[in-house]
Design a protein around this motif. Structure first.
Motif, PDB file in Angstrom:
ATOM      1  N   GLU A   1       0.846  -1.186   0.000  1.00  0.00           N
ATOM      2  CA  GLU A   1       0.000   0.000   0.000  1.00  0.00           C
ATOM      3  C   GLU A   1       0.880   1.234   0.000  1.00  0.00           C
ATOM      4  OE1 GLU A   1      -2.675  -0.202   3.289  1.00  0.00           O
ATOM      5  OE2 GLU A   1      -4.028  -1.601   2.260  1.00  0.00           O
ATOM      6  N   ARG A   2       0.518   2.190  -0.850  1.00  0.00           N
ATOM      7  CA  ARG A   2       1.270   3.435  -0.873  1.00  0.00           C
ATOM      8  C   ARG A   2       0.329   4.617  -0.652  1.00  0.00           C
ATOM      9  NH1 ARG A   2       3.168   2.647  -7.109  1.00  0.00           N
ATOM     10  NH2 ARG A   2       1.485   3.726  -8.216  1.00  0.00           N
ATOM     11  N   ALA A   3       0.909   5.742  -0.268  1.00  0.00           N
ATOM     12  CA  ALA A   3       0.126   6.900   0.131  1.00  0.00           C
ATOM     13  C   ALA A   3      -0.726   7.423  -1.019  1.00  0.00           C
ATOM     14  CB  ALA A   3       1.048   7.993   0.644  1.00  0.00           C
TER      15      ALA A   3
ATOM     16  N   ALA B   1       6.113   2.088  -0.455  1.00  0.00           N
ATOM     17  CA  ALA B   1       5.349   1.839   0.767  1.00  0.00           C
ATOM     18  C   ALA B   1       6.151   2.314   1.982  1.00  0.00           C
ATOM     19  CB  ALA B   1       5.037   0.351   0.883  1.00  0.00           C
ATOM     20  N   ASP B   2       5.451   2.866   2.962  1.00  0.00           N
ATOM     21  CA  ASP B   2       6.075   3.356   4.202  1.00  0.00           C
ATOM     22  C   ASP B   2       7.072   4.485   3.949  1.00  0.00           C
ATOM     23  OD1 ASP B   2       4.688   1.379   5.694  1.00  0.00           O
ATOM     24  OD2 ASP B   2       6.208  -0.097   5.148  1.00  0.00           O
ATOM     25  N   HIS B   3       6.761   5.352   2.998  1.00  0.00           N
ATOM     26  CA  HIS B   3       7.631   6.498   2.727  1.00  0.00           C
ATOM     27  C   HIS B   3       7.701   7.383   3.973  1.00  0.00           C
ATOM     28  CE1 HIS B   3       9.019  10.291   0.946  1.00  0.00           C
ATOM     29  NE2 HIS B   3       9.518   9.552  -0.018  1.00  0.00           N
ATOM     30  N   PRO B   4       8.894   7.793   4.396  1.00  0.00           N
ATOM     31  CA  PRO B   4       9.030   8.494   5.684  1.00  0.00           C
ATOM     32  C   PRO B   4       8.354   9.857   5.748  1.00  0.00           C
ATOM     33  CG  PRO B   4      11.105   8.486   4.465  1.00  0.00           C
ATOM     34  CD  PRO B   4      10.197   7.542   3.757  1.00  0.00           C
ATOM     35  N   MET B   5       8.148  10.526   4.594  1.00  0.00           N
ATOM     36  CA  MET B   5       7.514  11.842   4.628  1.00  0.00           C
ATOM     37  C   MET B   5       6.056  11.793   4.206  1.00  0.00           C
ATOM     38  SD  MET B   5       6.332  14.667   2.767  1.00  0.00           S
ATOM     39  CE  MET B   5       7.162  14.785   1.182  1.00  0.00           C
ATOM     40  N   ILE B   6       5.771  11.328   3.004  1.00  0.00           N
ATOM     41  CA  ILE B   6       4.421  11.450   2.461  1.00  0.00           C
ATOM     42  C   ILE B   6       3.420  10.559   3.186  1.00  0.00           C
ATOM     43  CG2 ILE B   6       4.496   9.677   0.653  1.00  0.00           C
ATOM     44  CD1 ILE B   6       3.150  13.294   0.311  1.00  0.00           C
TER      45      ILE B   6
ATOM     46  N   SER C   1       1.690  12.050  -8.449  1.00  0.00           N
ATOM     47  CA  SER C   1       2.810  12.881  -8.008  1.00  0.00           C
ATOM     48  C   SER C   1       4.096  12.240  -8.525  1.00  0.00           C
ATOM     49  CB  SER C   1       2.814  12.974  -6.480  1.00  0.00           C
ATOM     50  OG  SER C   1       3.748  13.911  -6.042  1.00  0.00           O
ATOM     51  N   PHE C   2       4.633  12.793  -9.593  1.00  0.00           N
ATOM     52  CA  PHE C   2       5.702  12.122 -10.333  1.00  0.00           C
ATOM     53  C   PHE C   2       7.083  12.321  -9.718  1.00  0.00           C
ATOM     54  CE2 PHE C   2       8.623  12.404 -14.175  1.00  0.00           C
ATOM     55  CZ  PHE C   2       8.868  11.046 -14.216  1.00  0.00           C
ATOM     56  N   LYS C   3       7.518  13.574  -9.614  1.00  0.00           N
ATOM     57  CA  LYS C   3       8.871  13.839  -9.114  1.00  0.00           C
ATOM     58  C   LYS C   3       8.871  15.096  -8.256  1.00  0.00           C
ATOM     59  CE  LYS C   3      11.352  10.568 -11.078  1.00  0.00           C
ATOM     60  NZ  LYS C   3      12.231   9.642 -10.334  1.00  0.00           N
ATOM     61  N   THR C   4       9.720  15.094  -7.233  1.00  0.00           N
ATOM     62  CA  THR C   4       9.903  16.263  -6.399  1.00  0.00           C
ATOM     63  C   THR C   4      11.377  16.412  -6.042  1.00  0.00           C
ATOM     64  OG1 THR C   4       9.102  17.402  -4.414  1.00  0.00           O
ATOM     65  CG2 THR C   4       9.490  15.031  -4.221  1.00  0.00           C
TER      66      THR C   4
ATOM     67  N   PHE D   1       1.822  12.521   5.760  1.00  0.00           N
ATOM     68  CA  PHE D   1       1.124  13.705   5.262  1.00  0.00           C
ATOM     69  C   PHE D   1      -0.181  13.321   4.578  1.00  0.00           C
ATOM     70  CE2 PHE D   1       0.633  17.778   3.249  1.00  0.00           C
ATOM     71  CZ  PHE D   1       1.323  18.656   4.068  1.00  0.00           C
ATOM     72  N   TRP D   2      -0.133  12.299   3.731  1.00  0.00           N
ATOM     73  CA  TRP D   2      -1.324  11.790   3.063  1.00  0.00           C
ATOM     74  C   TRP D   2      -1.760  10.533   3.801  1.00  0.00           C
ATOM     75  CZ3 TRP D   2      -0.230  12.014  -2.954  1.00  0.00           C
ATOM     76  CH2 TRP D   2      -0.022  13.354  -3.317  1.00  0.00           C
ATOM     77  N   ARG D   3      -2.990  10.504   4.270  1.00  0.00           N
ATOM     78  CA  ARG D   3      -3.422   9.444   5.165  1.00  0.00           C
ATOM     79  C   ARG D   3      -4.150   8.288   4.472  1.00  0.00           C
ATOM     80  NH1 ARG D   3      -2.426  10.368  10.532  1.00  0.00           N
ATOM     81  NH2 ARG D   3      -0.852  12.001  10.642  1.00  0.00           N
ATOM     82  N   GLU D   4      -4.606   8.479   3.234  1.00  0.00           N
ATOM     83  CA  GLU D   4      -5.288   7.395   2.531  1.00  0.00           C
ATOM     84  C   GLU D   4      -4.242   6.486   1.882  1.00  0.00           C
ATOM     85  OE1 GLU D   4      -7.354  10.532   3.627  1.00  0.00           O
ATOM     86  OE2 GLU D   4      -6.226  10.799   1.755  1.00  0.00           O
ATOM     87  N   ARG D   5      -4.673   5.286   1.462  1.00  0.00           N
ATOM     88  CA  ARG D   5      -3.752   4.315   0.883  1.00  0.00           C
ATOM     89  C   ARG D   5      -4.312   3.706  -0.401  1.00  0.00           C
ATOM     90  NH1 ARG D   5      -1.136   6.853   3.625  1.00  0.00           N
ATOM     91  NH2 ARG D   5       0.103   6.287   5.464  1.00  0.00           N
ATOM     92  N   ARG D   6      -3.407   3.351  -1.298  1.00  0.00           N
ATOM     93  CA  ARG D   6      -3.775   2.672  -2.543  1.00  0.00           C
ATOM     94  C   ARG D   6      -3.065   1.327  -2.589  1.00  0.00           C
ATOM     95  NH1 ARG D   6      -3.197   4.592  -8.943  1.00  0.00           N
ATOM     96  NH2 ARG D   6      -5.240   3.761  -9.516  1.00  0.00           N
TER      97      ARG D   6
END
Length: 380
Positions: free
Chosen positions: A171-173, A333-338, A293-296, A341-346
């Protein structure tokens, strides 16, 4: 007037799948058909749209090993995804047909015209059976498990009693909410964290003129791309060789794909600048009803002020768009920042499908059992 009974049976539409050389899909006529499919896709995937996939193939597959598996209904392009015959399956020698993805492709979902999902999968699986050759199964990575295209795949697999296995799930943000940006921020972050962001913004503004910019057109996109490549390469990604600009292929992909997206209205660019110099930048791909959200990138000299997080705060304006219902972070998955910040999951998964005759499918059962520790059957 002739009765309906006299008119004879209604003929089922002709559905045909064919693997074509991707170079043949680079013509103006083919790209127009491809772009029309993207506009009517049941579930969006910008990474398989013409403006992104063609530059990726040009730089990463110049010899044309990758094919585009195209499904047509009465001559109209109704589905497409890149496919490759590989001899290895991760660490093992297990020949398979698989969706072609690369390090900067964050979704493997085929583009499929709305309403044609089941017909698409029937045609794809029939093609895979006919062209199994020395391969053992069909490998479909990076599939969103709650998409209409995946639901149609499950229905067709059950209909055909065809073995399949979900071999990996994560699952990702995801940003998906009916809240306003301010309300979402209040829900997602603690009062202490929100206060800290306000303090960081104020301290950053003391250093010079701080300006936030958002653009969804193509004006200045080439310069924006070059600024992004320089900014990303100036940080840890540059020093470790992971920046887009550190490889000719990825730099070319970025330079070709983003203007192509911008000219089609598929790109949103966000920048936070200090005295005219960008210190945080973000590229979103727009594919209504979704976004990606492609690149930052951010200037690590200002890390104490969290410019990347400040930019993500502004990115919550996506919630106010009528045409965008959700945004896929494209993050691990489990990205330390996003993830905070974003609480829903895909939910994203890798799916393997049995193809060919009985003997091959028996072998597939054994492979799936060894990988998942359970017999293949209906997908979850």
């Amino acid at each position: 007037m002739q009765s309906l009974q006299d008119s004879g049976p209604v003929r089922a539409p002709t559905v045909h799948a064919q693997a074509v050389d991707w170079h043949a899909m680079a013509s103006v006529e083919a790209v127009l058909r491809w772009d029309a499919l993207a506009q009517w896709a049941s579930s969006p995937n910008p990474f398989f749209e013409s403006w992104y996939l063609l530059p990726a193939l040009e730089t990463l597959d110049p010899d044309g090993r990758v094919k585009l598996l195209c499904v047509e209904v009465e001559g109209t392009l109704a589905g497409l995804f890149p496919i490759l015959r590989e001899s290895r399956y991760y660490r093992h020698y297990l020949p398979q047909w698989g969706t072609w993805i690369h390090g900067n492709c964050f979704l493997g979902l085929p583009l499929v015209a709305k309403g044609m999902e089941r017909a698409f999968w029937r045609a794809v699986l029939e093609w895979a059976d006919r062209n199994a050759g020395g391969t053992l199964f069909l490998h479909m990575p990076q599939i969103p498990l709650e998409s209409p295209v995946h639901h149609a795949l499950k229905a067709v697999l059950a209909e055909q009693k065809r073995p399949a296995a979900l071999v990996h799930r994560e699952e990702r943000a995801l940003l998906c909410s009916g809240l306003s940006p301010d309300s979402y921020l209040e829900t997602a972050l603690t009062g202490k964290k929100r206060k800290e962001l306000r303090r960081q913004y104020s301290r950053l503004a003391e250093l010079g003129e701080l300006k936030f910019e958002r653009s969804c057109d193509a004006v200045g996109v080439d310069q924006w791309v070059e600024d992004f490549l320089r900014l990303e390469a100036s940080g840890w990604k540059g020093s470790t060789g992971h920046a887009l600009a550190r490889a000719e292929a990825t730099a070319h992909l970025f330079r070709a794909a983003l203007p192509g997206a911008a000219w089609r209205g598929r790109l949103e660019r966000l920048s936070l600048s200090l005295d005219g110099a960008p210190i945080a930048m973000l590229a979103n791909f727009l594919a209504p009803p979704g976004a990606f959200s492609f690149k930052t990138a951010f200037d690590e000299r200002f890390a104490r002020y969290s410019p990347g997080v400040l930019l993500q705060r502004e990115n919550l304006a996506l919630l106010d768009r009528d045409d965008i219902a959700w945004c896929d972070s494209c993050a691990s998955a489990d990205h330390p920042m996003i993830d905070h910040f974003w609480r829903e999951r895909r939910a994203i998964g890798r799916v393997n499908i049995g193809i060919g005759g009985i003997a091959r499918r028996i072998l597939f059962h054994a492979i799936a059992l060894a990988e998942t520790r359970k017999l293949p059957g209906e997908l979850e």
